[in-house]
Design a protein around this motif. Structure first.
Motif, PDB file in Angstrom:
ATOM      1  N   ARG A  53       0.835  -1.203   0.000  1.00 22.68           N
ATOM      2  CA  ARG A  53       0.000   0.000   0.000  1.00 22.68           C
ATOM      3  C   ARG A  53       0.872   1.256   0.000  1.00 22.68           C
ATOM      4  NH1 ARG A  53      -4.497   0.965  -1.977  1.00 22.68           N
ATOM      5  NH2 ARG A  53      -5.214  -1.026  -1.217  1.00 22.68           N
ATOM      6  N   LEU A  54       1.976   1.253   0.741  1.00 25.04           N
ATOM      7  CA  LEU A  54       2.903   2.393   0.743  1.00 25.04           C
ATOM      8  C   LEU A  54       3.538   2.594  -0.630  1.00 25.04           C
ATOM      9  CD1 LEU A  54       4.674   1.956   4.195  1.00 25.04           C
ATOM     10  CD2 LEU A  54       2.980   3.681   3.553  1.00 25.04           C
ATOM     11  N   ILE A  55       3.865   1.499  -1.294  1.00 24.01           N
ATOM     12  CA  ILE A  55       4.456   1.585  -2.628  1.00 24.01           C
ATOM     13  C   ILE A  55       3.444   2.161  -3.610  1.00 24.01           C
ATOM     14  CG2 ILE A  55       5.306   0.190  -4.563  1.00 24.01           C
ATOM     15  CD1 ILE A  55       6.645  -1.596  -2.451  1.00 24.01           C
ATOM     16  N   VAL A  56       2.179   1.771  -3.485  1.00 25.42           N
ATOM     17  CA  VAL A  56       1.128   2.323  -4.346  1.00 25.42           C
ATOM     18  C   VAL A  56       1.054   3.833  -4.172  1.00 25.42           C
ATOM     19  CG1 VAL A  56      -1.375   2.418  -4.664  1.00 25.42           C
ATOM     20  CG2 VAL A  56      -0.244   0.217  -4.486  1.00 25.42           C
ATOM     21  N   GLN A  59       4.035   5.716  -5.728  1.00 28.48           N
ATOM     22  CA  GLN A  59       3.989   5.795  -7.185  1.00 28.48           C
ATOM     23  C   GLN A  59       2.930   6.768  -7.683  1.00 28.48           C
ATOM     24  OE1 GLN A  59       3.639   1.803  -8.672  1.00 28.48           O
ATOM     25  NE2 GLN A  59       5.749   1.289  -8.154  1.00 28.48           N
ATOM     26  N   GLY A  60       2.255   7.443  -6.765  1.00 25.72           N
ATOM     27  CA  GLY A  60       1.327   8.483  -7.166  1.00 25.72           C
ATOM     28  C   GLY A  60      -0.111   8.045  -7.348  1.00 25.72           C
ATOM     29  N   PHE A  61      -0.427   6.810  -7.021  1.00 28.17           N
ATOM     30  CA  PHE A  61      -1.808   6.354  -7.109  1.00 28.17           C
ATOM     31  C   PHE A  61      -2.535   6.746  -5.835  1.00 28.17           C
ATOM     32  CE2 PHE A  61       0.590   3.279  -9.691  1.00 28.17           C
ATOM     33  CZ  PHE A  61      -0.053   3.449 -10.900  1.00 28.17           C
ATOM     34  N   SER A  62      -3.850   6.777  -5.887  1.00 31.36           N
ATOM     35  CA  SER A  62      -4.611   7.097  -4.678  1.00 31.36           C
ATOM     36  C   SER A  62      -4.743   5.842  -3.819  1.00 31.36           C
ATOM     37  CB  SER A  62      -5.992   7.630  -5.033  1.00 31.36           C
ATOM     38  OG  SER A  62      -6.806   6.582  -5.500  1.00 31.36           O
ATOM     39  N   GLN A  63      -5.215   6.028  -2.593  1.00 30.57           N
ATOM     40  CA  GLN A  63      -5.381   4.894  -1.685  1.00 30.57           C
ATOM     41  C   GLN A  63      -6.503   3.976  -2.125  1.00 30.57           C
ATOM     42  OE1 GLN A  63      -5.923   5.964   2.423  1.00 30.57           O
ATOM     43  NE2 GLN A  63      -3.967   5.008   2.897  1.00 30.57           N
ATOM     44  N   LEU A  64      -7.372   4.461  -2.979  1.00 31.40           N
ATOM     45  CA  LEU A  64      -8.487   3.647  -3.428  1.00 31.40           C
ATOM     46  C   LEU A  64      -8.117   2.737  -4.592  1.00 31.40           C
ATOM     47  CD1 LEU A  64     -11.283   6.358  -3.253  1.00 31.40           C
ATOM     48  CD2 LEU A  64     -10.720   4.610  -1.562  1.00 31.40           C
ATOM     49  N   GLU A  66      -6.206  -0.208  -6.679  1.00 30.12           N
ATOM     50  CA  GLU A  66      -5.904  -1.581  -6.273  1.00 30.12           C
ATOM     51  C   GLU A  66      -4.399  -1.813  -6.173  1.00 30.12           C
ATOM     52  OE1 GLU A  66      -6.060  -3.512 -10.731  1.00 30.12           O
ATOM     53  OE2 GLU A  66      -7.806  -3.652  -9.445  1.00 30.12           O
ATOM     54  N   ILE A  67      -4.051  -2.785  -5.376  1.00 32.01           N
ATOM     55  CA  ILE A  67      -2.658  -3.216  -5.277  1.00 32.01           C
ATOM     56  C   ILE A  67      -2.416  -4.215  -6.396  1.00 32.01           C
ATOM     57  CG2 ILE A  67      -0.963  -4.420  -3.863  1.00 32.01           C
ATOM     58  CD1 ILE A  67      -2.469  -3.469  -1.411  1.00 32.01           C
ATOM     59  N   ARG A  68      -1.424  -3.948  -7.199  1.00 34.65           N
ATOM     60  CA  ARG A  68      -1.110  -4.821  -8.336  1.00 34.65           C
ATOM     61  C   ARG A  68      -0.030  -5.816  -7.939  1.00 34.65           C
ATOM     62  NH1 ARG A  68      -1.161   0.312 -12.073  1.00 34.65           N
ATOM     63  NH2 ARG A  68      -3.396   0.387 -12.471  1.00 34.65           N
ATOM     64  N   PRO A  69       0.112  -6.902  -8.703  1.00 29.15           N
ATOM     65  CA  PRO A  69       1.163  -7.872  -8.389  1.00 29.15           C
ATOM     66  C   PRO A  69       2.571  -7.261  -8.372  1.00 29.15           C
ATOM     67  CG  PRO A  69      -0.395  -8.839  -9.910  1.00 29.15           C
ATOM     68  CD  PRO A  69      -0.773  -7.390  -9.755  1.00 29.15           C
ATOM     69  N   SER A  70       2.797  -6.254  -9.213  1.00 27.05           N
ATOM     70  CA  SER A  70       4.117  -5.619  -9.213  1.00 27.05           C
ATOM     71  C   SER A  70       4.387  -4.919  -7.885  1.00 27.05           C
ATOM     72  CB  SER A  70       4.226  -4.621 -10.362  1.00 27.05           C
ATOM     73  OG  SER A  70       3.251  -3.605 -10.232  1.00 27.05           O
ATOM     74  N   HIS A  71       3.356  -4.370  -7.259  1.00 26.15           N
ATOM     75  CA  HIS A  71       3.525  -3.726  -5.961  1.00 26.15           C
ATOM     76  C   HIS A  71       3.856  -4.756  -4.887  1.00 26.15           C
ATOM     77  CE1 HIS A  71       0.534  -0.736  -7.835  1.00 26.15           C
ATOM     78  NE2 HIS A  71       1.758  -0.271  -8.004  1.00 26.15           N
ATOM     79  N   ILE A  72       3.202  -5.904  -4.955  1.00 27.39           N
ATOM     80  CA  ILE A  72       3.462  -6.956  -3.973  1.00 27.39           C
ATOM     81  C   ILE A  72       4.867  -7.511  -4.152  1.00 27.39           C
ATOM     82  CG2 ILE A  72       2.755  -9.253  -3.200  1.00 27.39           C
ATOM     83  CD1 ILE A  72      -0.112  -8.439  -3.952  1.00 27.39           C
TER      84      ILE A  72
END
Length: 100
Positions: A53-56, A59-64, A66-72
């Protein structure tokens, strides 16, 4: 608060966890050990999700969003570097009496 409530209600399936542990170690767990392993796995997944979630957000995305596999994968890589829990095999320094 909604995320916390979802975290509290979630659980790791014990039969699947028992089967996975047995396939990795060849040892069966007693019920108390299974409860401990389940809680450790849940904490690990929670920490992985928090870092994702911190990585999302970085990268400039909002908290709403989704978390993508690349973020995980990136959060797992960061945790691996931080804790130095490499899953690579250690090469033997000696084989058949010779130094490699």
């Amino acid at each position: 608060m909604e995320r916390y409530e979802c975290y509290r209600r979630s659980h790791i399936g014990k039969p699947a966890l028992k089967k996975l542990f047995y396939s990795l170690t060849g040892v069966s767990l007693n019920p108390n050990g299974l409860i401990i392993l389940s809680s450790v796995v849940k904490m690990f997944i929670g920490e992985l999700t928090e870092k994702s979630r911190l990585i999302v957000e970085e990268q400039g995305f909002s908290q709403l969003d989704e978390i993508r596999p690349s973020h995980i994968l990136e959060s797992a890589r960061m945790m691996n570097v931080k804790t130095k829990m490499n899953r690579t095999k250690h090469h033997k320094k000696f084989r058949r009496g010779y130094i490699l």
